[in-house]
Design a protein around this motif. Structure first.
Motif, PDB file in Angstrom:
ATOM      1  N   ASN A   1       0.805  -1.225   0.000  1.00  0.00           N
ATOM      2  CA  ASN A   1       0.000   0.000   0.000  1.00  0.00           C
ATOM      3  C   ASN A   1       0.833   1.267   0.000  1.00  0.00           C
ATOM      4  O   ASN A   1       0.315   2.342   0.209  1.00  0.00           O
ATOM      5  CB  ASN A   1      -0.938   0.016   1.225  1.00  0.00           C
TER       6      ASN A   1
ATOM      7  N   GLU B   1       3.775   2.029  -5.774  1.00  0.00           N
ATOM      8  CA  GLU B   1       2.818   2.262  -6.842  1.00  0.00           C
ATOM      9  C   GLU B   1       3.417   3.171  -7.908  1.00  0.00           C
ATOM     10  O   GLU B   1       3.251   2.951  -9.100  1.00  0.00           O
ATOM     11  CB  GLU B   1       1.535   2.874  -6.290  1.00  0.00           C
TER      12      GLU B   1
ATOM     13  N   SER C   1      -5.215  -2.818  -5.633  1.00  0.00           N
ATOM     14  CA  SER C   1      -4.830  -3.441  -4.369  1.00  0.00           C
ATOM     15  C   SER C   1      -5.559  -4.756  -4.154  1.00  0.00           C
ATOM     16  O   SER C   1      -6.721  -4.906  -4.527  1.00  0.00           O
ATOM     17  CB  SER C   1      -5.147  -2.510  -3.196  1.00  0.00           C
TER      18      SER C   1
END
Length: 122
Positions: free
Chosen positions: A87, A92, A105
């Motif tokens: 996360n 990302e 996710s």
């Protein structure tokens, strides 16, 4: 209209089965691979409609796979969805910079995945 083929790459058999079930229910053909190296052996002479890959896999992770696909003459324009349980925004950003179109996710909702796939393969 020809069936669109999607490559699903994940070292989890269960995750691949879930994704395959969702995609086939929506009329897509699915090729499965358990890591990036396996995925590369399954590329055909035809471009895929989409690649869905996990990040954390043995032998060749999803980030490495994206980098190879973005240099492959037939597959470089194929959109890629990166799946990750991570996360952190920095991870990302690395996926997107490498060429992923979107990061999704884990766990994900079936309708969310189907909607994204439809939009990306339209």
């Amino acid at each position: 209209m020809p069936v669109k083929t999607i490559l699903v790459v994940d070292d989890s058999f269960l995750i691949r089965e879930v994704i395959r079930t969702i995609l086939e229910a929506h009329g897509f053909a699915v090729i499965e691979a358990n890591n990036g190296r396996d995925a590369l052996t399954k590329l055909s002479s035809n471009p895929l409609a989409l690649v869905i890959t996990d990040y954390n896999m043995p032998e060749m992770n999803g980030l490495e796979l994206i980098r190879v696909l973005k240099h492959h003459p037939l597959q470089r324009a194929v959109p890629i969805i990166m799946l990750t349980a991570e996360n952190r925004a920095s991870i990302e950003r690395r996926f997107l910079d490498a060429g992923a179109a979107i990061c999704l996710s884990k766990p994900f909702q079936a309708h969310e995945l189907a909607t994204i796939v439809y939009k990306m393969t339209a």
